[in-house]
Design an enzyme around this catalytic site. Sequence first.
Site, short mmCIF file in Angstrom:
data_model
loop_
_atom_site.label_atom_id
_atom_site.label_comp_id
_atom_site.label_asym_id
_atom_site.label_seq_id
_atom_site.Cartn_x
_atom_site.Cartn_y
_atom_site.Cartn_z
N HIS A 50 0.83 -1.21 0.00
CA HIS A 50 0.00 0.00 0.00
C HIS A 50 0.86 1.25 0.00
O HIS A 50 1.89 1.33 0.67
CB HIS A 50 -0.99 0.01 1.17
CG HIS A 50 -0.37 0.03 2.55
ND1 HIS A 50 -0.11 1.20 3.21
CD2 HIS A 50 -0.01 -0.96 3.39
CE1 HIS A 50 0.40 0.93 4.41
NE2 HIS A 50 0.49 -0.39 4.53
N ASP B 133 6.32 1.94 6.78
CA ASP B 133 5.05 1.24 6.58
C ASP B 133 4.18 2.15 5.71
O ASP B 133 3.62 3.11 6.19
CB ASP B 133 4.40 0.97 7.93
CG ASP B 133 2.99 0.42 7.84
OD1 ASP B 133 2.57 -0.01 6.74
OD2 ASP B 133 2.29 0.44 8.88
N GLU C 200 -5.09 1.26 2.83
CA GLU C 200 -4.88 0.14 3.75
C GLU C 200 -4.90 0.60 5.20
O GLU C 200 -5.39 -0.11 6.08
CB GLU C 200 -3.55 -0.54 3.43
CG GLU C 200 -3.32 -1.87 4.14
CD GLU C 200 -2.73 -1.71 5.54
OE1 GLU C 200 -2.76 -2.68 6.32
OE2 GLU C 200 -2.22 -0.60 5.86
N GLU C 201 -4.37 1.78 5.48
CA GLU C 201 -4.27 2.25 6.86
C GLU C 201 -5.62 2.48 7.52
O GLU C 201 -5.70 2.59 8.75
CB GLU C 201 -3.43 3.53 6.93
CG GLU C 201 -1.94 3.33 6.60
CD GLU C 201 -1.20 2.49 7.62
OE1 GLU C 201 -1.81 2.02 8.60
OE2 GLU C 201 0.01 2.28 7.42
N ASP D 154 4.42 -6.11 3.64
CA ASP D 154 4.16 -5.03 4.60
C ASP D 154 5.17 -5.14 5.72
O ASP D 154 6.13 -5.90 5.63
CB ASP D 154 2.71 -5.13 5.10
CG ASP D 154 2.10 -3.78 5.43
OD1 ASP D 154 2.84 -2.89 5.91
OD2 ASP D 154 0.89 -3.60 5.23
#
Length: 387
Positions: free
Chosen positions: A72, A189, A223-224, A244
Amino acid sequence: MTRLTIDADYLAKILKKLLSIPSPTGYTDTIVRFVAKELAGFDLNVELTRRGAIRAVRHGGTHLGARALVAHVDTLGAQVKFLKENGRLALVPIGTWSARFAEGARTTVFTEKGGYRGTILPLKASGHTFNDEVDQLPIGWDFVEMRVDARARNAGDLAHLGIEVGDIVAIDPQAEFLDSGFIVSRHLDNKAGVAVMLAALKAIHDEKAETPVDIHWLFTIAEEVGVGASSVLTADVASLVVIDNGTTAPGQNSDEFGVTISTADQSGPFDYHLTKKLKELCQTNDIRYQKDVFRYYRSDSASAVVAGADVRTALITFGVDGSHGYERIHMHALRSLAELVTAYVLSPVEITRDFQPTANLKGFTHQPIKEASPELSSDIESEDLED
């Protein structure tokens, strides 16, 4: 061995570029354009969903049972909750992260007129004024505010600048690439996962390597906040490998070196057979690895499965110290991950039954259920064994 050589200089260079592009969830257009152009440089046709999730298919021997890799591009951030009468901004987080790591962060608030720089500060920020009260302030988003670097002494001034409730706030990465191989930054991330995918793709492209099935290179934009890969998969994808961050911390088995293979997160176990295959690829390709279970963790795979995708899922990660804070990783893990990606996409397909969405029992997979002993090894059924 099937792993390919990874261009570590390219990996580091592309990661630096990715980190330099603000991309909190909800503000990802710029990084989507950047990644799409990079993919086009590998002679891939890039498709975007309406909101900007990326799909680029590198064709292999067949489109049946396609494999997908996903990372992501969106990161943590914040959003303006309201304009305060003291001329500062109340914030709410985008994604799940502690205000402890927001205090002192340099930021940009994006308005329709353009961006304004600023700093997130505790409500009591002046040591000369509040002395020990600075340390006694509770930790939480209700106890921080953004000081905008512009003439803003009240809410009216903020409104005059064009700042509105709901405006997105990006947090500076403050990236450092050390000669020791360590990388310290916010938003590793999952900018590091995106860099891993691009580095692996470059190696495959440079070698003109052929894969047994189509490979879908996917990049998601939310995604977060739990949306992730909910709408980017196509029906011909049989397996989804997520790249990830791993959680290097006390009580975890992740590491900043090598590949960390997650066997489960809070959404449950990952696919037994796909996870086993990735472990065996590490073993046969001399790639350092360790396995871990993540407790407070959810990735693109969960969003895909919840959305109805009938795919095998696995999660391979780079160990991150201080995840969702000021993070640290090592180039060794990124290179190892990229090597594993190349080994995986080049490896033969064992579960050919997955070429069809549904089928009868023939060719269905096996999992061991007998008590382990040397004597039992010859009794394991060999018919249709596929992993």
